[in-house]
Design an enzyme around this catalytic site. Structure first.
Site, PDB file in Angstrom:
ATOM      1  N   SER A  11       0.869  -1.182   0.000  1.00  0.00           N
ATOM      2  CA  SER A  11       0.000   0.000   0.000  1.00  0.00           C
ATOM      3  C   SER A  11       0.901   1.227   0.000  1.00  0.00           C
ATOM      4  O   SER A  11       1.918   1.243  -0.715  1.00  0.00           O
ATOM      5  CB  SER A  11      -0.912  -0.058   1.228  1.00  0.00           C
ATOM      6  N   THR A  58      13.160   5.661  -5.337  1.00  0.00           N
ATOM      7  CA  THR A  58      13.184   4.542  -6.288  1.00  0.00           C
ATOM      8  C   THR A  58      13.147   5.087  -7.715  1.00  0.00           C
ATOM      9  O   THR A  58      12.871   6.281  -7.913  1.00  0.00           O
ATOM     10  CB  THR A  58      11.959   3.606  -6.118  1.00  0.00           C
TER      11      THR A  58
HETATM   12  N1  LIG Z   1       8.432   5.022  -4.178  1.00  0.00           N
HETATM   13  C1  LIG Z   1       7.616   5.501  -3.256  1.00  0.00           C
HETATM   14  O1  LIG Z   1       7.836   6.624  -2.703  1.00  0.00           O
HETATM   15  C2  LIG Z   1       6.409   4.693  -2.838  1.00  0.00           C
HETATM   16  C3  LIG Z   1       5.647   5.163  -1.752  1.00  0.00           C
HETATM   17  C4  LIG Z   1       4.558   4.425  -1.328  1.00  0.00           C
HETATM   18  C5  LIG Z   1       4.207   3.276  -2.003  1.00  0.00           C
HETATM   19  N2  LIG Z   1       4.947   2.862  -3.069  1.00  0.00           N
HETATM   20  C6  LIG Z   1       4.521   1.636  -3.738  1.00  0.00           C
HETATM   21  O2  LIG Z   1       5.593   0.727  -3.830  1.00  0.00           O
HETATM   22  C7  LIG Z   1       5.445  -0.076  -5.007  1.00  0.00           C
HETATM   23  C8  LIG Z   1       6.725  -0.061  -5.781  1.00  0.00           C
HETATM   24  O3  LIG Z   1       7.001   1.281  -6.119  1.00  0.00           O
HETATM   25  P1  LIG Z   1       8.425   1.742  -6.626  1.00  0.00           P
HETATM   26  O4  LIG Z   1       8.623   3.141  -6.191  1.00  0.00           O
HETATM   27  O5  LIG Z   1       9.457   0.712  -6.293  1.00  0.00           O
HETATM   28  O6  LIG Z   1       8.155   1.743  -8.190  1.00  0.00           O
HETATM   29  P2  LIG Z   1       9.181   1.507  -9.392  1.00  0.00           P
HETATM   30  O7  LIG Z   1      10.556   1.933  -9.017  1.00  0.00           O
HETATM   31  O8  LIG Z   1       8.542   2.156 -10.581  1.00  0.00           O
HETATM   32  O9  LIG Z   1       9.205  -0.070  -9.567  1.00  0.00           O
HETATM   33  C9  LIG Z   1       8.038  -0.735  -9.963  1.00  0.00           C
HETATM   34  C10 LIG Z   1       8.417  -2.178 -10.214  1.00  0.00           C
HETATM   35  O10 LIG Z   1       7.228  -2.867 -10.578  1.00  0.00           O
HETATM   36  C11 LIG Z   1       7.518  -3.623 -11.742  1.00  0.00           C
HETATM   37  N3  LIG Z   1       6.279  -3.721 -12.526  1.00  0.00           N
HETATM   38  C12 LIG Z   1       5.533  -2.729 -13.036  1.00  0.00           C
HETATM   39  N4  LIG Z   1       4.482  -3.218 -13.710  1.00  0.00           N
HETATM   40  C13 LIG Z   1       4.583  -4.557 -13.614  1.00  0.00           C
HETATM   41  C14 LIG Z   1       3.800  -5.640 -14.107  1.00  0.00           C
HETATM   42  N5  LIG Z   1       2.684  -5.418 -14.811  1.00  0.00           N
HETATM   43  N6  LIG Z   1       4.189  -6.897 -13.817  1.00  0.00           N
HETATM   44  C15 LIG Z   1       5.309  -7.132 -13.081  1.00  0.00           C
HETATM   45  N7  LIG Z   1       6.086  -6.149 -12.582  1.00  0.00           N
HETATM   46  C16 LIG Z   1       5.730  -4.890 -12.851  1.00  0.00           C
HETATM   47  C17 LIG Z   1       8.597  -2.856 -12.472  1.00  0.00           C
HETATM   48  O11 LIG Z   1       9.316  -3.727 -13.299  1.00  0.00           O
HETATM   49  P3  LIG Z   1      10.184  -3.170 -14.527  1.00  0.00           P
HETATM   50  O12 LIG Z   1      11.275  -2.329 -13.955  1.00  0.00           O
HETATM   51  O13 LIG Z   1      10.667  -4.407 -15.187  1.00  0.00           O
HETATM   52  O14 LIG Z   1       9.228  -2.362 -15.361  1.00  0.00           O
HETATM   53  C18 LIG Z   1       9.438  -2.348 -11.325  1.00  0.00           C
HETATM   54  O15 LIG Z   1      10.401  -3.310 -10.923  1.00  0.00           O
HETATM   55  C19 LIG Z   1       4.250   0.511  -5.781  1.00  0.00           C
HETATM   56  O16 LIG Z   1       3.117  -0.262  -5.470  1.00  0.00           O
HETATM   57  C20 LIG Z   1       4.102   1.911  -5.188  1.00  0.00           C
HETATM   58  O17 LIG Z   1       2.779   2.389  -5.249  1.00  0.00           O
HETATM   59  C21 LIG Z   1       6.047   3.531  -3.497  1.00  0.00           C
END
Ligand SMILES: NC(=O)c1ccc[n+]([C@@H]2O[C@H](COP(=O)([O-])OP(=O)(O)OC[C@H]3O[C@@H](n4cnc5c(N)ncnc54)[C@H](OP(=O)(O)O)[C@@H]3O)[C@@H](O)[C@H]2O)c1
Length: 118
Positions: A11, A58
């Site tokens: 989340s 990230t």
């Molecule tokens: N970053 C923040 O500040 C933050 C804060 C709160 C919550 N979140 C949550 O944390 C989670 C991860 O965020 P993040 O910041 O790490 O994002 P991110 O850096 O954009 O990474 C997203 C990851 O998900 C993979 N992905 C995307 N679509 C996919 C699919 N259809 N099937 C399989 N893998 C898929 C991507 O793979 P590829 O690289 O191969 O495309 C990537 O490894 C999300 O749910 C986000 O809402 C993040």
């Protein structure tokens, strides 16, 4: 899935800390918590938990100009009790804890540097 298995959904702090302009993100993140808590009952004995990250550095923000991204992280960091934004490894540690601990289910682990408090 093995009965000793578990699911950990992701989340985010916006489900718990309101801000302007993020209503759909807040709704989706809150829905994930509701889903996990219900699945924890429906899929028992499989455990279902949620990790709720705060602002994590990230590649999700790779599209922002470097200077804007740094300013954004700096601005968030100075508001947080921990005085920094998070890194992916800290969220991974939370996920590993929820996978490993067999007495947690339907719970939300906040890995947000205290963001929801400020
Ligand atoms: N970053 C923040 O500040 C933050 C804060 C709160 C919550 N979140 C949550 O944390 C989670 C991860 O965020 P993040 O910041 O790490 O994002 P991110 O850096 O954009 O990474 C997203 C990851 O998900 C993979 N992905 C995307 N679509 C996919 C699919 N259809 N099937 C399989 N893998 C898929 C991507 O793979 P590829 O690289 O191969 O495309 C990537 O490894 C999300 O749910 C986000 O809402 C993040």
């Amino acid at each position: 899935m093995a009965s000793q298995g578990s699911l950990t959904l992701v989340s985010g702090v916006v489900a718990f800390k309101s801000d302007e302009g993020i209503s759909s993100l807040a709704a989706v993140n809150a829905a994930i918590v509701g889903l996990a808590q219900t699945l924890a009952l429906e899929l028992s004995p499989v455990r279902v938990n949620v990790v709720s990250p705060g602002i994590i550095d990230t590649p999700a923000r790779a599209g922002m100009p470097e200077q804007d991204r740094r300013a954004f992280y700096q601005n968030i960091a100075q508001q947080l009790p921990v005085q920094k934004v998070g890194v992916a490894e800290e969220v991974a540690q939370g996920i590993l804890f929820l996978m490993d601990n067999t007495f947690t289910t339907g719970t939300v682990l906040h890995v947000d540097g205290g963001h929801r408090l400020v």
